[in-house]
Design a protein around this motif. Structure first.
Motif, short mmCIF file in Angstrom:
data_model
loop_
_atom_site.label_atom_id
_atom_site.label_comp_id
_atom_site.label_asym_id
_atom_site.label_seq_id
_atom_site.Cartn_x
_atom_site.Cartn_y
_atom_site.Cartn_z
N ASP A 21 147.37 76.73 104.13
CA ASP A 21 146.72 77.88 103.12
C ASP A 21 147.71 79.23 104.22
O ASP A 21 147.44 78.83 105.01
N GLU A 22 146.85 80.25 103.77
CA GLU A 22 147.57 81.35 104.66
C GLU A 22 146.78 81.51 105.62
O GLU A 22 147.74 81.80 106.46
N ALA A 23 146.01 80.55 106.80
CA ALA A 23 145.27 81.09 107.58
C ALA A 23 146.20 79.88 108.94
O ALA A 23 146.34 79.82 109.74
N LEU A 26 149.52 81.54 109.26
CA LEU A 26 149.38 81.78 110.21
C LEU A 26 149.40 81.53 111.57
O LEU A 26 149.73 82.06 112.64
N LEU A 74 137.29 83.03 111.65
CA LEU A 74 137.95 83.84 110.03
C LEU A 74 137.94 85.56 110.06
O LEU A 74 136.30 85.02 110.07
N LEU A 108 140.57 85.25 114.13
CA LEU A 108 141.76 85.03 112.81
C LEU A 108 141.52 85.99 111.76
O LEU A 108 140.74 85.57 110.91
N ASP A 109 142.34 87.30 111.69
CA ASP A 109 142.22 88.22 110.61
C ASP A 109 143.64 88.15 110.26
O ASP A 109 145.02 88.24 110.45
N THR A 110 143.59 87.32 108.59
CA THR A 110 144.57 86.91 107.45
C THR A 110 145.16 88.39 107.22
O THR A 110 146.52 88.54 107.12
N GLY A 113 146.69 89.72 109.78
CA GLY A 113 147.97 88.51 110.23
C GLY A 113 147.96 88.77 111.42
O GLY A 113 149.35 88.51 112.45
#
Length: 128
Positions: A21-23, A26, A74, A108-110, A113
């Motif tokens: 996924d996005e996380a 990254l 997150l 983590l700040d998706t 980024g």
């Protein structure tokens, strides 16, 4: 809680397949290997020995980089993290304490980024 942690230090979780996924993408771009997804940790809270409350903590991911394991939290829109000592302590220190064999906590700040690697050290020689 202290007795529980000392008696049975939480073992580090075993790796498992984690959906991409996005996380995770990254984290991988930042050089981390994602080892495990969401971990639920149930809590029982006694108030004056007569009221029992339940809650839980969630760790979003466990990752590894350069032989070091980290827990990952997150960023949440409804509960932003201020990068101040007290805010980081209040919101993230518990995850380091749950797994003291980890090297730290990744915030983590998706949306931005960005991944912040947070490590904690006690200054035991300082006066209170």
């Amino acid at each position: 809680m202290k007795a529980t942690l000392e008696k049975d230090m939480r073992p580090l979780p075993q790796p498992e397949d984690v959906p991409e996924d996005e996380a995770t993408l990254l984290l991988e771009r930042q050089g981390f290997t994602v080892l495990r997804g969401k971990q639920r940790i149930p809590l029982e809270i006694a108030v004056n020995d007569d009221i029992q409350l339940q809650s839980r903590l969630f760790i979003d991911y466990f990752v590894e980089r350069d032989g070091q394991m980290y827990t990952v939290k997150l960023a949440k829109d409804r509960k932003p993290l201020e990068m101040t000592g007290s805010s980081v302590r209040d919101q993230l220190l518990v995850y380091q304490l749950l797994y003291p064999r980890t090297a730290g906590v990744i915030y983590l700040d998706t949306a931005l980024g960005k991944a912040a690697v947070l490590t904690f050290a006690l200054e035991l020689d300082q006066e209170a």
